[in-house]
Enzyme design. Structure first.
Site, PDB file in Angstrom:
ATOM      1  N   GLU A 185     -12.425  -1.858  12.331  1.00 42.26           N
ATOM      2  CA  GLU A 185     -12.569  -1.352  11.100  1.00 42.26           C
ATOM      3  C   GLU A 185     -13.617  -1.708  10.004  1.00 42.26           C
ATOM      4  O   GLU A 185     -14.305  -0.848   9.693  1.00 42.26           O
ATOM      5  CB  GLU A 185     -11.245  -1.453  10.369  1.00 42.26           C
ATOM      6  CG  GLU A 185     -11.017  -0.795   8.843  1.00 42.26           C
ATOM      7  CD  GLU A 185      -9.622  -0.958   8.155  1.00 42.26           C
ATOM      8  OE1 GLU A 185      -8.659  -1.650   8.917  1.00 42.26           O
ATOM      9  OE2 GLU A 185      -9.736  -0.545   6.831  1.00 42.26           O
ATOM     10  N   ASP A 205      -8.363  -8.951   4.114  1.00 41.08           N
ATOM     11  CA  ASP A 205      -8.030  -7.786   5.253  1.00 41.08           C
ATOM     12  C   ASP A 205      -9.257  -7.498   6.420  1.00 41.08           C
ATOM     13  O   ASP A 205     -10.059  -6.742   6.225  1.00 41.08           O
ATOM     14  CB  ASP A 205      -8.006  -6.434   4.381  1.00 41.08           C
ATOM     15  CG  ASP A 205      -7.598  -5.527   5.203  1.00 41.08           C
ATOM     16  OD1 ASP A 205      -7.143  -5.543   6.217  1.00 41.08           O
ATOM     17  OD2 ASP A 205      -7.651  -4.330   4.281  1.00 41.08           O
ATOM     18  N   GLU A 222       0.850  -1.002   0.131  1.00 42.76           N
ATOM     19  CA  GLU A 222       0.055   0.025   0.017  1.00 42.76           C
ATOM     20  C   GLU A 222       0.827   1.302   0.054  1.00 42.76           C
ATOM     21  O   GLU A 222       0.632   2.196   0.637  1.00 42.76           O
ATOM     22  CB  GLU A 222      -0.967  -0.069   1.079  1.00 42.76           C
ATOM     23  CG  GLU A 222      -1.918  -1.173   1.274  1.00 42.76           C
ATOM     24  CD  GLU A 222      -3.030  -1.156   2.268  1.00 42.76           C
ATOM     25  OE1 GLU A 222      -2.579  -0.818   3.482  1.00 42.76           O
ATOM     26  OE2 GLU A 222      -4.072  -1.697   2.205  1.00 42.76           O
TER      27      GLU A 222
END
Ligand code: GCW
Length: 704
Positions: A400, A372, A298
């Site tokens: 998240e 993820d 990323e």
């Protein structure tokens, strides 16, 4: 014999409705008054004489005494008496077997009868083990266990039990939903916020022994002298609690703060820079744990910028910390912009061939699942696949993708599901971690901690921090028992309240999966902030950041074919596991759409068509939240009113969100299935366009 033992002896010379008013700051360490007269008498006697064989100058021993005093006063209104009188050697001899059974971090607690008095002996191999033992005893008191029969032998099997903070230098927290970072870099090193001490204590109480205080999307400034002084101050607070401090290493630091022109791991100047940096750090912090590194992921810099491998990068930093017994934890969360390969496969493809190429003091940290931190993922195929490289399992405690700090989601069952997953015919993830081939293993949790008064935002979110610690200590602990412990230490001793809260918590994970991503759907959340549904998302310039990449809906059906007819990611698992999932008619349905693209009319095991089952599960998720609300209401009078009201309001948001998820997702998927909602199902309040127009530019957690 005397020197061999570090022990405390507590002398034992011989429930009704109860809930706690609190703002959540004390976490599970509120030491509430025990409303049980017979146990109280028993326990008061314990505190009337506590023996220490230690010189009592040690900082950890001082902490133990303070904690025992605090707890004794708070629970039983007594001041404990600490003595140094000689201890009866035969008493110690009787715990010798228990002592032999524990490892370096472990403890044993045993009630013995000595001279017709009951005595509780806690023994450990070092002061921190004793601290763990004390917290275990205090937990047992809070749980109202009978002190006359205690016989606990407990040792952690994982050496590394750590939190990972994604906290930035400016105090924002990436994926943080509970305020700012608790680490105030501006006032450190001179100002020691009491929070640092309370944080260390809370971690020690559940056996956590390491913390990475900086974000994996790293800032090189943390490695400059001014910041290292601040890190040193934190390390000093954490040390007596048995917690080592770690930092994240920005791979390009030699360029950014070292005036070099390259960060190539094979360059001698670069190697020297890291070696000098390590020396500088260890001169300040002799027990510095080491570095956690996110590289070539990323947008983070890494060895591949210089055509070197992850092993080259990791080994270079590992060489720098090796003289001081430091370690490098290298993250396997990598997926490339350029590679068109199924993102599921990329970490395995890249790391498996490197097995055996890492230095001894390198561990590879692997997220629980291959994508993820989704609401539900199959376990990551790298677990057990590397037989020469120590592995660390990374969970995300912060929610998240799980409703962040507004949804009540107890993650214990999710952690347990991953740990119990079979990686082959004979071993589960936890058994693999407990018997690591390379002798070292660990568990990391991405922290959900911030400056909110209750630390974690939602009053129930701290249960996830607690559960993480308790499972890292012993992966065999059951999520249900852990919930029970946490409830009794935080909310209430009232049986009805405890049982009701436990039921709510235990149902919450599965409910959330149903209203967000049932039957193996994944990564269909809003772009960037990941809150709320966006299965139609298709605007980001990376295919694998877009929800449509993951569900692949079309007129035929839905799901990602990861079998041999598709990306064949399933081949990365052991044949035993492949057999469980490779056939769409026998595949465990909770993972169906992870591995199969199936027709809307695919027949589910209960006889429903896939489309009908999707509708059913989304709706069940909503009904599950209604049920949580109903149960919560039932204990209105047995819970502190403020806290009850707080959670009621959050449950109302959760219900609104669950309905939003159901109605937005079903309407969107309906554009492909072309089938009606089954009879009797509530019609959505808005059309699809409405849901697609919603936009949340200031959703939390994007902190940079
Ligand atoms: O879950 C994703 C998050 C990123 C995070 C990344 C990672 C720290 O969306 O915010 O970056 O994972 O684990 O590195």
């Amino acid at each position: 014999m005397k020197n061999k033992f570090i022990y405390i002896v507590l002398f034992l010379i011989a429930a009704s409705k109860f809930s706690y008013a609190a703002d959540g700051y004390d976490l599970w360490l509120g030491y509430h008054k025990i409303n049980n007269p017979s146990l109280n008498t028993h326990y008061k006697k314990i505190f009337s004489s506590i023996y220490f064989n230690n010189k009592q100058k040690n900082a950890t021993i001082k902490i133990i005494k303070n904690e025992l005093s605090l707890a004794a006063k708070s629970m039983f209104e007594v001041n404990p008496v600490f003595t140094n009188d000689n201890i009866n050697a035969s008493l110690l001899f009787r715990i010798d077997e228990n002592y032999k059974a524990i490892n370096e971090d472990g403890y044993a607690i045993k009630t013995l009868v000595n001279n017709s008095k009951n005595q509780i002996v806690i023994t450990a191999k070092n002061e921190v083990g004793l601290l763990y033992g004390c917290f275990a005893l205090l937990r047992s008191m809070q749980m109202q266990e009978n002190p006359s029969t205690l016989n606990i032998i407990s040792s952690p099997s994982l050496k590394i039990r750590m939190l990972n903070h994604w906290d930035n230098i400016n105090r924002t927290v990436e994926r943080g939903y509970a305020g700012n970072s608790i680490f105030n870099w501006h006032t450190l090193p001179d100002y020691i916020d009491k929070r640092y001490i309370d944080y260390a204590k809370a971690n020690a109480s559940i056996g956590i022994n390491g913390t990475v205080v900086t974000n994996v999307n790293a800032n090189a400034l943390f490695l400059t002298p001014a910041y290292l002084d601040k890190v040193k101050a934190l390390a000093e607070v954490f040390r007596p609690y048995g917690i080592k401090i770690y930092l994240t290493a920005r791979f390009s630091a030699p360029i950014e703060i070292g005036n070099l022109t390259t960060a190539d791991p094979l360059d001698t100047k670069v190697k020297k820079w890291w070696a000098d940096k390590a020396k500088e750090i260890y001169d300040l912090i002799p027990d510095f744990g080491g570095f956690l590194v996110k590289a070539n992921s990323e947008g983070q810099p890494g060895p591949q910028n210089y055509n070197r491998s992850h092993a080259d990068g990791a080994n270079m930093i590992a060489d720098a910390v090796a003289p001081y017994h430091g370690i490098v934890i290298w993250r396997a969360f990598v997926y490339s912009n350029e590679t068109p390969e199924d993102r599921f496969k990329q970490a395995f493809t890249e790391f498996k061939p490197l097995d055996g190429k890492f230095n001894k003091n390198v561990l590879v940290q692997i997220k629980n699942g291959p994508i993820d931190f989704q609401p539900r993922e199959p376990f990551h195929p790298l677990f057990g696949a590397m037989t020469k490289t120590p592995e660390v399992l990374e969970f995300q405690i912060t929610q998240e993708y799980l409703g962040q700090s507004t949804h009540l989601v107890y993650e214990g069952p999710m952690f347990q599901e991953v740990l119990e997953s079979k990686i082959n015919a004979t071993q589960s993830v936890m058994e693999f971690l407990e018997n690591p081939v390379a002798g070292l293993s660990g568990m990391s949790g991405v922290a959900n901690i911030g400056t909110d008064i209750n630390w974690c935002g939602h009053p129930f979110a701290q249960a996830n921090w607690y559960a993480f610690g308790r499972l890292a200590w012993n992966p065999h602990n059951s999520a249900k028992d852990i919930a029970n412990e946490w409830i009794q230490q935080t909310w209430s001793q009232d049986k009805k309240a405890v049982d009701t809260i436990q039921n709510i918590m235990m149902a919450s994970y599965e409910n959330m999966v149903k209203y967000m991503t049932p039957i193996g759907l994944h990564h269909i959340m809003g772009n960037g902030h990941h809150y709320g549904p966006m299965p139609w998302g298709n605007t980001l310039n990376r295919a694998d950041w877009n929800p449509v990449y993951y569900h692949k809906s079309d007129a035929y059906g839905i799901g990602f074919d990861r079998t041999a007819t598709g990306s064949n990611a399933i081949a990365q698992f052991d044949p035993f596991v492949q057999n469980q999932w490779k056939d769409s008619s026998t595949c465990d349905e909770k993972f169906l759409l992870w591995f199969h693209h199936v027709s809307w009319n695919h027949k589910m095991k209960n006889g429903n068509s896939l489309w009908n089952e999707l509708c059913y599960q989304y709706n069940e998720g909503v009904m599950g939240v209604r049920q949580m609300q109903k149960q919560w209401k039932q204990i209105e009078t047995s819970i502190d009113q403020d806290q009850h009201h707080q959670v009621s309001q959050l449950l109302a948001i959760q219900l609104k969100d669950a309905i939003w998820w159901r109605d937005a997702c079903l309407q969107y998927f309906q554009t492909f299935s072309n089938q009606p909602l089954p009879k009797g199902y509530p019609l959505p309040a808005h059309d699809l366009k409405y849901y697609q127009s919603l936009n949340f530019p200031y959703a939390p957690g994007n902190g940079k």
